[in-house]
Design a protein around this motif. Structure first.
Motif, PDB file in Angstrom:
ATOM      1  N   GLU A   4      44.439  42.322  34.533  1.00 39.35           N
ATOM      2  CA  GLU A   4      43.224  41.913  33.819  1.00 39.35           C
ATOM      3  C   GLU A   4      43.549  41.409  32.415  1.00 39.35           C
ATOM      4  O   GLU A   4      42.954  40.431  31.937  1.00 39.35           O
ATOM      5  CB  GLU A   4      42.231  43.070  33.752  1.00 39.35           C
ATOM      6  CG  GLU A   4      41.563  43.374  35.087  1.00 39.35           C
ATOM      7  CD  GLU A   4      40.389  44.326  34.942  1.00 39.35           C
ATOM      8  OE1 GLU A   4      40.458  45.213  34.056  1.00 39.35           O
ATOM      9  OE2 GLU A   4      39.416  44.177  35.695  1.00 39.35           O
ATOM     10  N   LEU A   5      44.487  42.066  31.745  1.00 37.37           N
ATOM     11  CA  LEU A   5      44.901  41.596  30.422  1.00 37.37           C
ATOM     12  C   LEU A   5      45.520  40.206  30.529  1.00 37.37           C
ATOM     13  O   LEU A   5      45.186  39.312  29.733  1.00 37.37           O
ATOM     14  CB  LEU A   5      45.911  42.562  29.803  1.00 37.37           C
ATOM     15  CG  LEU A   5      46.537  42.095  28.487  1.00 37.37           C
ATOM     16  CD1 LEU A   5      45.488  41.978  27.388  1.00 37.37           C
ATOM     17  CD2 LEU A   5      47.677  43.023  28.062  1.00 37.37           C
ATOM     18  N   ALA A   6      46.398  40.008  31.498  1.00 35.69           N
ATOM     19  CA  ALA A   6      47.029  38.702  31.678  1.00 35.69           C
ATOM     20  C   ALA A   6      45.991  37.625  31.964  1.00 35.69           C
ATOM     21  O   ALA A   6      46.074  36.498  31.464  1.00 35.69           O
ATOM     22  CB  ALA A   6      48.062  38.769  32.804  1.00 35.69           C
ATOM     23  N   ARG A   7      44.981  37.951  32.768  1.00 38.21           N
ATOM     24  CA  ARG A   7      43.907  37.004  33.067  1.00 38.21           C
ATOM     25  C   ARG A   7      43.149  36.622  31.801  1.00 38.21           C
ATOM     26  O   ARG A   7      42.870  35.433  31.560  1.00 38.21           O
ATOM     27  CB  ARG A   7      42.949  37.645  34.074  1.00 38.21           C
ATOM     28  CG  ARG A   7      41.731  36.808  34.432  1.00 38.21           C
ATOM     29  CD  ARG A   7      40.626  37.695  34.990  1.00 38.21           C
ATOM     30  NE  ARG A   7      40.171  38.690  34.004  1.00 38.21           N
ATOM     31  CZ  ARG A   7      39.376  39.707  34.285  1.00 38.21           C
ATOM     32  NH1 ARG A   7      38.957  39.894  35.527  1.00 38.21           N
ATOM     33  NH2 ARG A   7      39.001  40.549  33.336  1.00 38.21           N
ATOM     34  N   ASP A   8      42.837  37.610  30.964  1.00 37.85           N
ATOM     35  CA  ASP A   8      42.081  37.343  29.739  1.00 37.85           C
ATOM     36  C   ASP A   8      42.919  36.543  28.740  1.00 37.85           C
ATOM     37  O   ASP A   8      42.399  35.677  28.025  1.00 37.85           O
ATOM     38  CB  ASP A   8      41.608  38.648  29.108  1.00 37.85           C
ATOM     39  CG  ASP A   8      40.588  39.373  29.988  1.00 37.85           C
ATOM     40  OD1 ASP A   8      40.060  38.750  30.930  1.00 37.85           O
ATOM     41  OD2 ASP A   8      40.332  40.565  29.725  1.00 37.85           O
ATOM     42  N   ILE A   9      44.208  36.839  28.698  1.00 34.16           N
ATOM     43  CA  ILE A   9      45.099  36.080  27.821  1.00 34.16           C
ATOM     44  C   ILE A   9      45.178  34.626  28.269  1.00 34.16           C
ATOM     45  O   ILE A   9      45.110  33.703  27.452  1.00 34.16           O
ATOM     46  CB  ILE A   9      46.507  36.713  27.807  1.00 34.16           C
ATOM     47  CG1 ILE A   9      46.485  38.018  27.013  1.00 34.16           C
ATOM     48  CG2 ILE A   9      47.527  35.745  27.205  1.00 34.16           C
ATOM     49  CD1 ILE A   9      47.780  38.792  27.064  1.00 34.16           C
ATOM     50  N   ARG A  10      45.292  34.419  29.568  1.00 33.12           N
ATOM     51  CA  ARG A  10      45.384  33.053  30.071  1.00 33.12           C
ATOM     52  C   ARG A  10      44.118  32.260  29.743  1.00 33.12           C
ATOM     53  O   ARG A  10      44.190  31.058  29.464  1.00 33.12           O
ATOM     54  CB  ARG A  10      45.621  33.071  31.584  1.00 33.12           C
ATOM     55  CG  ARG A  10      45.722  31.688  32.210  1.00 33.12           C
ATOM     56  CD  ARG A  10      46.848  30.881  31.604  1.00 33.12           C
ATOM     57  NE  ARG A  10      46.979  29.573  32.224  1.00 33.12           N
ATOM     58  CZ  ARG A  10      47.766  28.596  31.781  1.00 33.12           C
ATOM     59  NH1 ARG A  10      48.493  28.800  30.694  1.00 33.12           N
ATOM     60  NH2 ARG A  10      47.848  27.437  32.408  1.00 33.12           N
TER      61      ARG A  10
END
Length: 287
Positions: free
Chosen positions: A210-216
């Motif tokens: 989820e963090l990676a998704r939000d960063i992207r």
């Protein structure tokens, strides 16, 4: 097991849109990135692990799973076997995580890595129009100092952009350069969680995704691409107002990344594994 079921349901919800697009052979320039750049299939997210030191009862099938072993009348993750078999990779990842967590965060890059990947080139990485056009994109790069610290972003810079970066980067210097303000370093926590497999509790893995998704999402909003057709607004980092918005969101994501990085370290480190000094030797077995 209720926890495993709940984990699979959460994973399915996180990957539903991607799986639906894949069934129609459709691609999304923002939301599909985590499945193409990292090459991890949605099924990887569905597999729940309890983490190190937990004994599962009524799960005899896991006794045959790799890196599990019998423990009394249950089964548990065989952390010793994993660390032994994956020793070089394990130590390299843990070392990188610790080095990044210990370094002060820097927030002056303004997401210009995506701009540098399109600088003075007729080819772009995404089939999406440039928001400011070719000349406007180049002008933004020319007006800024590139300060990228993440090699896996830097390696995609165009040849013309490479010498514009304040510091030349190499794989051998990754541990020395990685810092927690970098969005890509935060996104990579997901990669390390996958690579550390059964040592990582299910919630840590899905939180990392989820963090990676939000960063992207921020990564592309601040990029030179016009994503309005996909329902995304822009963070205009070429303006003072856009820079302020970017840095505020970057700081929030960095704080989440630091907390999650520490959770990952705590989950996988052996009880007798004291941090000590950081080894800056090249992490050649990480990728």
């Amino acid at each position: 097991m209720p926890l495993a079921t709940a984990h699979a349901e959460r994973a399915d919800a996180l990957t539903a849109a991607h799986r639906a697009r894949a069934s129609r052979a459709e691609k999304h320039p923002v939301e599909d990135f985590l499945f193409t750049y990292y090459s991890y299939k949605p099924a990887i997210l569905r597999r729940w692990h309890p983490g190190v030191g937990v004994v599962l009862r009524d799960a005899p099938e896991r006794a045959a799973w790799r890196w599990y072993r019998a423990a009394g009348d249950g089964v548990t993750v065989d952390a010793t076997a994993f660390r032994s078999e994956k020793g070089s990779m394990f130590r390299g990842i843990l070392n990188l995580l610790r080095a990044t967590a210990a370094r002060p965060a820097s927030f002056g890059c303004f997401g210009l890595h995506e701009w540098a990947m399109a600088y003075r080139s007729d080819e772009v990485r995404h089939p999406v129009p440039l928001r400011l056009g070719r000349e406007g994109t180049d002008a933004v790069v020319d007006a800024h100092q590139l300060t990228c610290t993440h090699f896996d972003a830097f390696r995609f810079f165009t040849p013309e952009a490479v010498p514009l970066n304040r510091t030349p980067l190499s794989r051998d210097d990754q541990v020395r350069r990685e810092q927690p303000g970098c969005l890509h370093a935060g996104m990579d926590v997901y990669k390390w969680a996958v690579k550390l497999g059964p040592l990582v509790p299910g919630p840590v893995l899905l939180d990392a995704f989820e963090l990676a998704r939000d960063i992207r999402t921020l990564d592309m909003a601040a990029s030179p691409y016009d994503l309005t057709a996909w329902g995304y607004g822009s963070v205009a980092i070429e303006t003072p107002e856009g820079k302020a918005v970017y840095v505020a969101r970057q700081r929030a994501l960095s704080a989440r990344g630091q907390a999650l990085r520490q959770r990952l370290i705590d989950a996988v480190a052996a009880p007798d594994d004291t941090p000590g000094g950081v080894d800056f030797s090249p992490p050649r077995t990480l990728l």
